[in-house]
Design an enzyme around this catalytic site. Structure first.
Site, PDB file in Angstrom:
ATOM      1  N   HIS A 172      -2.546   6.584   4.012  1.00  0.00           N
ATOM      2  CA  HIS A 172      -1.149   6.552   4.474  1.00  0.00           C
ATOM      3  C   HIS A 172      -0.426   7.804   3.967  1.00  0.00           C
ATOM      4  CE1 HIS A 172      -1.964   2.542   5.626  1.00  0.00           C
ATOM      5  NE2 HIS A 172      -1.219   1.870   4.778  1.00  0.00           N
ATOM      6  N   CYS A 197       0.806  -1.239   0.000  1.00  0.00           N
ATOM      7  CA  CYS A 197       0.000   0.000   0.000  1.00  0.00           C
ATOM      8  C   CYS A 197       0.836   1.284   0.000  1.00  0.00           C
ATOM      9  CB  CYS A 197      -0.946  -0.011   1.188  1.00  0.00           C
ATOM     10  SG  CYS A 197      -0.194  -0.593   2.701  1.00  0.00           S
TER      11      CYS A 197
HETATM   12  N1  LIG Z   1      -5.437  -3.069   4.209  1.00  0.00           N
HETATM   13  C1  LIG Z   1      -4.615  -2.501   3.333  1.00  0.00           C
HETATM   14  O1  LIG Z   1      -4.431  -1.257   3.298  1.00  0.00           O
HETATM   15  C2  LIG Z   1      -3.879  -3.355   2.323  1.00  0.00           C
HETATM   16  C3  LIG Z   1      -3.187  -2.707   1.308  1.00  0.00           C
HETATM   17  C4  LIG Z   1      -2.482  -3.469   0.363  1.00  0.00           C
HETATM   18  C5  LIG Z   1      -2.488  -4.832   0.463  1.00  0.00           C
HETATM   19  N2  LIG Z   1      -3.148  -5.443   1.475  1.00  0.00           N
HETATM   20  C6  LIG Z   1      -3.127  -6.901   1.527  1.00  0.00           C
HETATM   21  O2  LIG Z   1      -4.416  -7.359   1.114  1.00  0.00           O
HETATM   22  C7  LIG Z   1      -4.734  -8.582   1.797  1.00  0.00           C
HETATM   23  C8  LIG Z   1      -6.060  -8.383   2.522  1.00  0.00           C
HETATM   24  O3  LIG Z   1      -5.899  -7.361   3.495  1.00  0.00           O
HETATM   25  P1  LIG Z   1      -7.105  -6.770   4.353  1.00  0.00           P
HETATM   26  O4  LIG Z   1      -6.552  -5.550   4.994  1.00  0.00           O
HETATM   27  O5  LIG Z   1      -8.342  -6.675   3.525  1.00  0.00           O
HETATM   28  O6  LIG Z   1      -7.303  -7.912   5.467  1.00  0.00           O
HETATM   29  P2  LIG Z   1      -8.591  -8.206   6.368  1.00  0.00           P
HETATM   30  O7  LIG Z   1      -9.433  -6.989   6.512  1.00  0.00           O
HETATM   31  O8  LIG Z   1      -8.065  -8.845   7.595  1.00  0.00           O
HETATM   32  O9  LIG Z   1      -9.418  -9.276   5.509  1.00  0.00           O
HETATM   33  C9  LIG Z   1      -8.967 -10.600   5.336  1.00  0.00           C
HETATM   34  C10 LIG Z   1      -9.942 -11.368   4.467  1.00  0.00           C
HETATM   35  O10 LIG Z   1      -9.411 -12.687   4.271  1.00  0.00           O
HETATM   36  C11 LIG Z   1     -10.424 -13.628   4.598  1.00  0.00           C
HETATM   37  N3  LIG Z   1      -9.763 -14.861   5.040  1.00  0.00           N
HETATM   38  C12 LIG Z   1      -8.969 -15.028   6.126  1.00  0.00           C
HETATM   39  N4  LIG Z   1      -8.543 -16.316   6.189  1.00  0.00           N
HETATM   40  C13 LIG Z   1      -9.089 -16.960   5.123  1.00  0.00           C
HETATM   41  C14 LIG Z   1      -9.047 -18.304   4.662  1.00  0.00           C
HETATM   42  N5  LIG Z   1      -8.339 -19.259   5.300  1.00  0.00           N
HETATM   43  N6  LIG Z   1      -9.743 -18.632   3.541  1.00  0.00           N
HETATM   44  C15 LIG Z   1     -10.474 -17.674   2.886  1.00  0.00           C
HETATM   45  N7  LIG Z   1     -10.554 -16.378   3.278  1.00  0.00           N
HETATM   46  C16 LIG Z   1      -9.868 -16.027   4.385  1.00  0.00           C
HETATM   47  C17 LIG Z   1     -11.233 -12.957   5.682  1.00  0.00           C
HETATM   48  O11 LIG Z   1     -12.499 -13.575   5.803  1.00  0.00           O
HETATM   49  P3  LIG Z   1     -13.393 -13.500   7.169  1.00  0.00           P
HETATM   50  O12 LIG Z   1     -14.044 -12.142   7.161  1.00  0.00           O
HETATM   51  O13 LIG Z   1     -14.372 -14.598   6.976  1.00  0.00           O
HETATM   52  O14 LIG Z   1     -12.461 -13.689   8.326  1.00  0.00           O
HETATM   53  C18 LIG Z   1     -11.335 -11.548   5.087  1.00  0.00           C
HETATM   54  O15 LIG Z   1     -12.295 -11.529   4.063  1.00  0.00           O
HETATM   55  C19 LIG Z   1      -3.533  -8.867   2.710  1.00  0.00           C
HETATM   56  O16 LIG Z   1      -2.631  -9.720   2.070  1.00  0.00           O
HETATM   57  C20 LIG Z   1      -2.918  -7.490   2.904  1.00  0.00           C
HETATM   58  O17 LIG Z   1      -1.543  -7.570   3.224  1.00  0.00           O
HETATM   59  C21 LIG Z   1      -3.857  -4.735   2.401  1.00  0.00           C
END
Ligand SMILES: NC(=O)c1ccc[n+]([C@@H]2O[C@H](COP(=O)([O-])OP(=O)(O)OC[C@H]3O[C@@H](n4cnc5c(N)ncnc54)[C@H](OP(=O)(O)O)[C@@H]3O)[C@@H](O)[C@H]2O)c1
Length: 323
Positions: free
Chosen positions: A235, A126
Site C-alpha cells: 500500500h 494495514c
Molecule cells: N489483507 C491485508 O492486507 C490485511 C491487513 C491487515 C489486517 N487484515 C485483517 O486480517 C484479517 C484476515 O484478512 P485476510 O486478508 O487474510 O483475509 P482472507 O484472505 O479472506 O482470509 C480469511 C481467512 O479466514 C478464514 N475464515 C473465514 N471464515 C471463517 C470461519 N467462520 N471460521 C474460521 N475461519 C474462517 C478463511 O478460511 P478458508 O480459507 O477456509 O475460507 C481464511 O483462512 C481480516 O480481519 C482483515 O481485515 C488484513
C-alpha cells in the site's frame, strides 16, 4: 511455545506461517485452523506439513498464543473462547481495536502497552501501522497539528477472494471484463467498505480512529481518502501534515532516518517494497504554496508484512520478551 493461527489459509495467515520460520519465537507446536471447507488441507510450515484442524474449544486447549487472521465477526466468536482457555490472543481484525481495555499496538510506537499483560492485543489496520511508525518521531520532535492522507491500497488488502478476482481479470484481459463497479483491473475504487451518512467510508474511519489511538492524540484533526488501486501487493500513502513547531524538510528527513524508516529522495514504489519488512518514505517536501509548517511525503510498505502479519508477529515477540 505452542502457537495457533485461526485463518491460516488466508492471505495474512499464510504470510504469518511463512514469517514464523525465521521468528525469535521458537514454536514447538503450530496448530492451524480455517473454515470447515479447509479442514484436512495441508500447509507447509517450518515444523513440517500441518493439517488444517477443525475450529472448536479443543483447538485452543494448551496453546500459549493464538493469532486471529479472520474477519471481525469470526474473531468476535472465537477470541473470547481462546481467552477463557488463558491463551494470549493477537487479533488482526478490526473487532477489538477501539475497545478501551484492548491495546492497539505498533511495537516501535507504543510497545510499552504490552507491559500491562493484556490477554487480547489488537493489530492495527494495514495503513495505520506503517503510518504511525513514520509519524511518531515527527510528533515527538515537532508535534502534529493536522493530518491529511490519501491512500493507494493494493488488492491483497481485501483478502484472498479479491486476489482471485484480480487473477481472473488478468487472465481474461483483454477480453470482456464484466466485474462492473467492483472491477480491480484498469480501475480505481475510491470507497473501501460502505460509506456512512456523512460520506466517510469504513476504511477511512478506521484509519482516523486507530491513528489517533496509537499516537495518543484523540483530537488530532484528520482527513482521509482511502482508495483501492490495481496493484497486487503493498500500500502507498500520500501524507500531508502541519507541525506545531517550525521545522524543515531536511530536519524531518533526519528525524525519520534516525528511526525505523527507510528514507529516499524518490517516491518508493509498491513493486519494489513488496516482500520487505521496512516502512519506506520518499519525496519529503515543504508545501510552500499551502500553509506555514505544512509538509508532505510519500510512504510505501508491504501491507501483508508491516501492515499485518509482521506487526502481529512483532507484537508477539515483544510480549514474549517481557515474560
Ligand atoms: N489483507 C491485508 O492486507 C490485511 C491487513 C491487515 C489486517 N487484515 C485483517 O486480517 C484479517 C484476515 O484478512 P485476510 O486478508 O487474510 O483475509 P482472507 O484472505 O479472506 O482470509 C480469511 C481467512 O479466514 C478464514 N475464515 C473465514 N471464515 C471463517 C470461519 N467462520 N471460521 C474460521 N475461519 C474462517 C478463511 O478460511 P478458508 O480459507 O477456509 O475460507 C481464511 O483462512 C481480516 O480481519 C482483515 O481485515 C488484513
Amino acid at each position: 511455545m505452542r502457537i495457533g493461527i485461526v485463518g491460516a489459509t488466508g492471505i495474512v495467515g499464510r504470510e504469518l506461517v511463512s514469517l514464523l520460520a525465521t521468528s525469535k519465537l521458537k514454536a514447538t507446536e503450530l496448530r492451524l485452523s480455517a473454515t470447515t471447507r479447509s479442514v484436512g488441507k495441508k500447509v507447509a510450515t517450518h515444523l513440517g506439513e500441518q493439517n488444517i484442524a477443525e475450529l472448536n474449544v479443543g483447538f485452543f486447549s494448551g496453546l500459549d498464543l493464538c493469532f486471529f487472521c479472520v474477519s471481525g465477526g469470526v474473531s468476535e466468536t472465537w477470541v473470547p473462547v481462546a481467552k477463557a482457555e488463558k491463551v494470549l490472543c493477537i487479533d488482526n481484525s478490526s473487532r477489538y481495536r477501539m475497545e478501551a481495555d484492548v491495546p492497539l499496538v505498533v511495537p516501535e510506537v507504543n510497545g510499552e502497552l504490552l507491559r500491562g499483560q493484556p490477554q487480547i492485543i489488537a493489530n492495527p489496520n494495514c495503513i495505520v501501522s506503517p503510518l504511525t511508525v513514520a509519524l511518531n518521531p515527527i510528533q515527538l520532535k515537532f508535534g502534529l497539528e493536522d493530518l491529511c492522507i490519501s491512500t493507494y491500497q493494493s488488492v491483497s488488502g481485501a483478502g484472498h477472494e479479491a486476489m482471485a478476482q484480480l487473477e481472473t481479470e488478468l487472465t481474461n484481459y483483454p477480453g470482456r471484463l464484466s466485474q462492473g463497479q467492483g472491477q480491480f483491473l484498469l480501475n480505481i475504487i475510491a470507497c473501501i467498505g460502505s460509506c456512512d451518512s456523512r460520506g466517510h467510508s469504513q476504511e477511512e474511519m478506521k484509519i482516523i480512529q486507530e491513528t489517533r489511538k496509537i499516537l495518543d492524540l484523540p483530537a488530532l484533526p484528520m482527513a482521509v481518502t482511502a482508495v483501492r488501486v490495481p496493484v497486487k501487493r503493498s500500500h502507498c500513502q500520500a501524507v500531508t501534515f502541519i507541525t506545531k513547531c517550525r521545522t524543515s524538510a531536511e530536519e524531518i528527513r533526519q528525524v525519520l532516518s534516525a528511526g525505523d524508516v527507510r528514507v529516499s529522495d524518490v517516491a518508493p514504489q509498491p513493486i519494489a517494497v513488496q516482500g520487505t519488512n521496512q516502512v519506506y518514505v520518499g519525496r519529503i517536501r515543504e508545501n510552500r504554496e499551502h500553509r506555514p509548517r505544512s509538509y508532505s511525503f510519500w510512504l510505501a510498505a508491504d501491507n501483508l508484512r508491516k501492515g499485518a502479519a509482521l506487526n502481529a508477529l512483532s507484537i508477539a515477540e515483544h510480549w514474549w520478551a517481557l515474560q
